[in-house]
Design a protein around this motif. Sequence first.
Motif, mmCIF file in Angstrom:
data_model
loop_
_atom_site.group_PDB
_atom_site.id
_atom_site.type_symbol
_atom_site.label_atom_id
_atom_site.label_comp_id
_atom_site.label_asym_id
_atom_site.label_seq_id
_atom_site.Cartn_x
_atom_site.Cartn_y
_atom_site.Cartn_z
ATOM 1 N N ALA A 54 0.821 -1.210 0.000
ATOM 2 C CA ALA A 54 0.000 0.000 0.000
ATOM 3 C C ALA A 54 0.857 1.263 0.000
ATOM 4 N N LYS A 55 2.109 1.137 0.435
ATOM 5 C CA LYS A 55 3.032 2.281 0.450
ATOM 6 C C LYS A 55 3.809 2.417 -0.858
ATOM 7 N N GLY A 56 3.443 1.606 -1.859
ATOM 8 C CA GLY A 56 4.086 1.720 -3.156
ATOM 9 C C GLY A 56 5.440 1.045 -3.255
ATOM 10 N N ARG A 57 5.771 0.195 -2.306
ATOM 11 C CA ARG A 57 7.066 -0.501 -2.313
ATOM 12 C C ARG A 57 6.905 -1.877 -2.952
ATOM 13 N N LEU A 58 7.853 -2.244 -3.788
ATOM 14 C CA LEU A 58 7.771 -3.510 -4.509
ATOM 15 C C LEU A 58 7.949 -4.698 -3.575
ATOM 16 N N LEU A 59 6.940 -5.555 -3.546
ATOM 17 C CA LEU A 59 6.993 -6.807 -2.787
ATOM 18 C C LEU A 59 7.572 -7.932 -3.638
ATOM 19 N N ALA A 182 15.581 -10.317 0.061
ATOM 20 C CA ALA A 182 16.447 -9.333 0.717
ATOM 21 C C ALA A 182 16.094 -7.899 0.344
ATOM 22 N N THR A 183 15.348 -7.715 -0.754
ATOM 23 C CA THR A 183 15.013 -6.351 -1.192
ATOM 24 C C THR A 183 13.511 -6.097 -1.248
ATOM 25 N N SER A 184 12.708 -7.051 -0.826
ATOM 26 C CA SER A 184 11.263 -6.866 -0.835
ATOM 27 C C SER A 184 10.867 -5.704 0.073
ATOM 28 N N GLU A 185 9.996 -4.837 -0.411
ATOM 29 C CA GLU A 185 9.488 -3.659 0.293
ATOM 30 C C GLU A 185 10.531 -2.566 0.489
ATOM 31 N N GLN A 186 11.616 -2.595 -0.270
ATOM 32 C CA GLN A 186 12.654 -1.577 -0.141
ATOM 33 C C GLN A 186 12.502 -0.431 -1.133
ATOM 34 N N PHE A 187 11.863 -0.696 -2.281
ATOM 35 C CA PHE A 187 11.932 0.269 -3.373
ATOM 36 C C PHE A 187 10.569 0.598 -3.972
ATOM 37 N N VAL A 188 10.319 1.867 -4.201
ATOM 38 C CA VAL A 188 9.261 2.285 -5.111
ATOM 39 C C VAL A 188 9.733 1.924 -6.519
ATOM 40 N N PRO A 189 8.826 1.510 -7.426
ATOM 41 C CA PRO A 189 9.264 1.038 -8.742
ATOM 42 C C PRO A 189 10.255 1.941 -9.466
ATOM 43 N N GLN A 190 10.038 3.266 -9.416
ATOM 44 C CA GLN A 190 10.937 4.165 -10.146
ATOM 45 C C GLN A 190 12.355 4.167 -9.596
ATOM 46 N N MET A 191 12.524 3.825 -8.323
ATOM 47 C CA MET A 191 13.873 3.742 -7.761
ATOM 48 C C MET A 191 14.696 2.675 -8.468
ATOM 49 N N LEU A 192 14.006 1.673 -9.046
ATOM 50 C CA LEU A 192 14.680 0.595 -9.777
ATOM 51 C C LEU A 192 14.497 0.734 -11.284
ATOM 52 N N ASN A 193 14.125 1.938 -11.740
ATOM 53 C CA ASN A 193 13.943 2.184 -13.178
ATOM 54 C C ASN A 193 12.864 1.288 -13.777
ATOM 55 N N PHE A 194 11.938 0.856 -12.945
ATOM 56 C CA PHE A 194 10.974 -0.152 -13.392
ATOM 57 C C PHE A 194 10.110 0.350 -14.546
ATOM 58 N N GLU A 195 9.774 1.626 -14.513
ATOM 59 C CA GLU A 195 8.958 2.170 -15.600
ATOM 60 C C GLU A 195 9.773 2.354 -16.879
ATOM 61 N N LEU A 196 11.095 2.466 -16.752
ATOM 62 C CA LEU A 196 11.947 2.640 -17.936
ATOM 63 C C LEU A 196 12.145 1.338 -18.696
ATOM 64 N N CYS A 206 -6.484 1.466 -10.857
ATOM 65 C CA CYS A 206 -5.832 1.399 -9.552
ATOM 66 C C CYS A 206 -5.281 0.011 -9.242
ATOM 67 N N TYR A 207 -4.260 -0.011 -8.424
ATOM 68 C CA TYR A 207 -3.667 -1.218 -7.859
ATOM 69 C C TYR A 207 -3.021 -0.805 -6.543
ATOM 70 N N PRO A 208 -2.677 -1.708 -5.662
ATOM 71 C CA PRO A 208 -2.072 -1.320 -4.390
ATOM 72 C C PRO A 208 -0.826 -0.448 -4.602
ATOM 73 N N GLY A 209 -0.791 0.691 -3.938
ATOM 74 C CA GLY A 209 0.348 1.599 -4.041
ATOM 75 C C GLY A 209 0.324 2.516 -5.250
ATOM 76 N N GLN A 210 -0.717 2.429 -6.072
ATOM 77 C CA GLN A 210 -0.748 3.158 -7.348
ATOM 78 C C GLN A 210 -0.638 4.670 -7.156
ATOM 79 N N GLU A 211 -1.291 5.225 -6.144
ATOM 80 C CA GLU A 211 -1.253 6.676 -5.950
ATOM 81 C C GLU A 211 0.163 7.164 -5.690
#
Length: 306
Positions: A54-59, A182-196, A206-211
């Motif tokens: 819900a906090k937008g962190r990748l699980l 070891a990295t679950s819940e550490q990063f918002v997707p953009q921190m890992l270039n996920f959208e790139l 909507c999806y969990p953390g979408q906002e």
Amino acid sequence: MNTTPLIDGAVPLSDWGVIRAHGADAASFLHSQLTNDFALMGLSQARLAGYCSAKGRLLASFVAWKVAHDELLLACHASVLAATLKRLSMFVLRAKCKLSDASSELRLFGVAGPSARALAGDAAVWQKLDANGANVVRLPDAAGHARALWAAADATPALPALGLDAWHWLEVQSGVPVIEAATSEQFVPQMLNFELVGGVNFQKGCYPGQEIVARSHYRGTIKRRMFLFDVDAPATAGQEVFHSADPGQPAGMVANAAPRPDGVGSSALVEIKLAALDGGSIHLGTADGAPLTRRELPYAVTDGAG
């Protein structure tokens, strides 16, 4: 000149597993839970997608594809599979979708080099093919090598054997992150270039953390990104990195790492403060740990940090 040795063949992905989503609402349920579009996904397509808190962190992160109109497979790191399956199952509610661990029913192989190119032909990245009873997903290239994910129930690809370390190194070189325990819940997707790398669809519902993910995108508030580094020491996911100008607190974290093919140290995808790239030195594990040397990712990174 590219001096990377030729990497060719197939390797069982012993550190990956598979979740099966089956039922009339399987695609719509995943669409409501993950960062990418599944409502418009065709049988010849695959998706990179993330599952956020819900906090937008990748699980967890997935390579997902359709087997049939009512069945999808989601390949992920085995260390996050059980927790992810349990959490996703809590939200199925009245949806006609059954989630299960299909890891024991399917064989997953990573295929690289000329073998991957021959297997996938001229398929585009994130395209899914059916080949002799197997599903083949064309993955992004890495260090000049073609890559593919191969999945089947009762078959093994008749290809040269590839070492798992070599495959992991190509995963790192691709710049496409894999969420591990070891990295679950550490990063918002953009921190890992996920959208790139195609892992986030900003037009879907909507999806969990979408906002939080959307706010970071549209307001340009990302102050951390992922970059590729080499280091003359062993590196592992979840290790912190430190900057010489601020040794008292970590500047970032290793997302994924693998031994280099030349046998000297590791290559690593490291999430790091953009400000730490302006000068000084970056070190692994401690403020006086092995220094990291930045390398080029196969894509441009935004926010003025390319």
